[in-house]
Design a protein around this motif. Structure first.
Motif, PDB file in Angstrom:
ATOM      1  N   LEU A 244      -3.300 -14.027  37.829  1.00 63.18           N
ATOM      2  CA  LEU A 244      -4.359 -13.474  38.669  1.00 63.18           C
ATOM      3  C   LEU A 244      -3.759 -12.795  39.893  1.00 63.18           C
ATOM      4  O   LEU A 244      -2.937 -13.384  40.596  1.00 63.18           O
ATOM      5  CB  LEU A 244      -5.326 -14.573  39.110  1.00 63.18           C
ATOM      6  N   ALA A 245      -4.187 -11.577  40.147  1.00 57.14           N
ATOM      7  CA  ALA A 245      -3.750 -10.868  41.346  1.00 57.14           C
ATOM      8  C   ALA A 245      -4.570 -11.326  42.540  1.00 57.14           C
ATOM      9  O   ALA A 245      -5.762 -11.624  42.417  1.00 57.14           O
ATOM     10  CB  ALA A 245      -3.920  -9.362  41.147  1.00 57.14           C
ATOM     11  N   MET A 246      -3.939 -11.409  43.704  1.00 61.05           N
ATOM     12  CA  MET A 246      -4.619 -11.799  44.920  1.00 61.05           C
ATOM     13  C   MET A 246      -5.231 -10.574  45.604  1.00 61.05           C
ATOM     14  O   MET A 246      -4.642  -9.486  45.559  1.00 61.05           O
ATOM     15  CB  MET A 246      -3.652 -12.482  45.878  1.00 61.05           C
ATOM     16  N   PRO A 247      -6.387 -10.708  46.218  1.00 58.26           N
ATOM     17  CA  PRO A 247      -6.942  -9.583  46.984  1.00 58.26           C
ATOM     18  C   PRO A 247      -6.012  -9.201  48.129  1.00 58.26           C
ATOM     19  O   PRO A 247      -5.158  -9.988  48.554  1.00 58.26           O
ATOM     20  CB  PRO A 247      -8.270 -10.147  47.511  1.00 58.26           C
ATOM     21  N   ALA A 248      -6.191  -8.024  48.646  1.00 59.88           N
ATOM     22  CA  ALA A 248      -5.366  -7.553  49.760  1.00 59.88           C
ATOM     23  C   ALA A 248      -5.511  -8.486  50.953  1.00 59.88           C
ATOM     24  O   ALA A 248      -6.608  -8.895  51.320  1.00 59.88           O
ATOM     25  CB  ALA A 248      -5.788  -6.140  50.159  1.00 59.88           C
ATOM     26  N   GLY A 249      -4.356  -8.855  51.552  1.00 55.41           N
ATOM     27  CA  GLY A 249      -4.371  -9.741  52.699  1.00 55.41           C
ATOM     28  C   GLY A 249      -4.197 -11.199  52.367  1.00 55.41           C
ATOM     29  O   GLY A 249      -4.063 -12.031  53.267  1.00 55.41           O
ATOM     30  N   PHE A 250      -4.191 -11.541  51.071  1.00 55.35           N
ATOM     31  CA  PHE A 250      -4.003 -12.925  50.651  1.00 55.35           C
ATOM     32  C   PHE A 250      -2.628 -13.056  49.992  1.00 55.35           C
ATOM     33  O   PHE A 250      -2.194 -12.184  49.238  1.00 55.35           O
ATOM     34  CB  PHE A 250      -5.092 -13.358  49.666  1.00 55.35           C
ATOM     35  N   THR A 251      -1.966 -14.152  50.282  1.00 56.18           N
ATOM     36  CA  THR A 251      -0.664 -14.397  49.663  1.00 56.18           C
ATOM     37  C   THR A 251      -0.791 -15.436  48.564  1.00 56.18           C
ATOM     38  O   THR A 251      -0.846 -15.099  47.392  1.00 56.18           O
ATOM     39  CB  THR A 251       0.353 -14.858  50.726  1.00 56.18           C
ATOM     40  N   ALA A 252      -0.843 -16.697  48.916  1.00 57.79           N
ATOM     41  CA  ALA A 252      -0.968 -17.757  47.915  1.00 57.79           C
ATOM     42  C   ALA A 252      -1.910 -18.837  48.434  1.00 57.79           C
ATOM     43  O   ALA A 252      -1.492 -19.956  48.719  1.00 57.79           O
ATOM     44  CB  ALA A 252       0.395 -18.349  47.574  1.00 57.79           C
ATOM     45  N   PRO A 253      -3.192 -18.513  48.573  1.00 57.94           N
ATOM     46  CA  PRO A 253      -4.122 -19.515  49.079  1.00 57.94           C
ATOM     47  C   PRO A 253      -4.410 -20.575  48.031  1.00 57.94           C
ATOM     48  O   PRO A 253      -4.176 -20.370  46.834  1.00 57.94           O
ATOM     49  CB  PRO A 253      -5.373 -18.697  49.383  1.00 57.94           C
TER      50      PRO A 253
END
Length: 398
Positions: A244-253
């Protein structure tokens, strides 16, 4: 029996021979023409059976696509009781099997329609043993038939089930934590729950199947129970993790997410709580790729809340702790939606008449004890603005 059957198709007395004047001798050339005509008629029938002609010609290049599994009937477990919605009656029926439940027993249910469903119970759950039992009804809970699914040497911590027809379904049993993982095992039935075959599971957690071959499991590490997504395309025999790709601004929440819901063979969605916002991941290629799209913020107290998602062709409804949002344009815009009460919504679904149901549980009630929370409540709404507790009845014998 076989002898009697043979007598019916093979009479022992020979039929009388016809009178000579009633016999017509057909010339050989006519017999040939008649035989050829019969063969042509037979060939036409065979072709029509193998290649049935639709009422309207198919468009050039169109290829048939497998449809997603039909939405299940509205059914859930409230305080240990199995209840099913009756479409058009504005009431729910308590159809609980005649069984005894202890506080630590796990219970879940699934109905493909109001008359046909299953209830699963894990009893004697401890660190070393669990008995998993399936109950099946085909008359709306008037009668139930019981079968043991498995005797396990692990303690069960969660049950999840999914059926795509009256015959074909799966049961996922999650075990107590081991280290940093929540393991599980999968069971499959192809005869309506009479017999079960054990299959591997990539993780414990939540599960849904959208066809006889394609299914999804959300699971993962202990503290964040649903932060990994797995898919199978062979009915549960093998599984692969979905990246799953993370939305922009998120790293590994830390992620808490629902299982996917498909509104067409190619279009699906699931909700993921990314700690500061809830994002909806969309697919338009049958689940081959998932892209984060629409999102809305969540307050600090809801950053670890497991979302509850209802996705239909008409609307999206997402609950995450004290946050409730609804969209009627595919997630382009969102509006706050009233909560049924001050507690968290743990389950949500749609009734056959288009109304929506939701189940609330206390904040301390986790996924593992969802079915046995002592103060869970059930609500329904027909306008997505006001909630009411439905009337509960018992089955009425015909």
């Amino acid at each position: 029996m076989q002898t009697q059957f043979d007598e019916k198709i093979s009479p022992s007395n020979e039929s009388p021979r016809p009178h000579a004047e009633s016999i017509w001798i057909t010339p050989a050339w006519q017999r040939g023409v008649m035989a050829l005509a019969g063969l042509l008629v037979l060939a036409a029938v065979v072709i029509s059976l193998v290649h049935p002609q639709p009422g309207r010609p198919a468009k050039p290049g169109a290829t048939p696509t497998a449809q997603p599994a039909a939405l299940p009937a509205a059914a859930t477990v409230v305080n240990g009781r199995v209840v099913v919605a009756q479409v058009g009656v504005k009431a729910w029926v308590d159809v609980t099997p005649n069984m005894r439940l202890d506080k630590k027993d796990m219970i879940t249910t699934w109905f493909v329609k109001p008359q046909v469903g299953w209830t699963f119970v894990a009893t004697g759950s401890s660190a070393t043993s669990t008995t998993v039992t399936a109950w099946r009804t085909v008359d709306g809970g008037e009668t139930w038939h019981q079968a043991v699914v498995a005797q396990l040497v692990h303690g069960a911590s969660l049950l999840a089930t999914s059926f795509v027809s009256e015959m074909h379904g799966w049961l996922l049993v999650s075990f107590s934590e081991t280290g940093s993982d929540r393991p599980g095992t999968l069971f499959e039935t192809r005869d309506g729950g009479l017999t079960w075959q054990q299959l591997p599971a990539p993780s414990g957690g939540a599960m849904t199947f959208t066809s006889d071959t394609t299914g999804w499991i959300t699971g993962g590490r202990v503290n964040f129970a649903r932060n990994l997504l797995f898919v199978t395309h062979d009915g549960g025999k093998t599984w692969a993790q979905v990246t799953l790709a993370m939305p922009a601004g998120f790293t590994a929440p830390n992620i808490e997410m629902t299982t996917p819901t498909f509104t067409s063979p190619r279009d699906g969605v699931f909700a993921a709580n990314l700690e500061t916002e809830v994002a909806l991941y969309d697919t338009h290629d049958g689940g081959q790729t998932w892209v984060p799209g629409a999102a809305f913020p969540v307050p600090a107290q809801d950053r670890a809340a497991l979302p509850a998602l209802l996705a239909t062709e008409k609307q999206l409804i997402v609950f995450a702790g004290s946050t409730a949002q609804r969209s009627t344009d595919g997630g382009k815009t969102w509006a706050a939606m009233p909560q049924p009460d001050k507690r968290k919504v743990f389950a949500i679904g749609q009734i056959g008449d288009g109304s929506v149901w939701a189940q609330t549980v206390p904040a301390w009630c986790s996924a593992e004890f969802f079915g046995r929370c002592d103060s869970a409540a059930l609500y329904v709404t027909g306008d997505e603005a006001t909630w009411a507790s439905p009337k509960l009845t018992t089955p009425t014998p015909e």
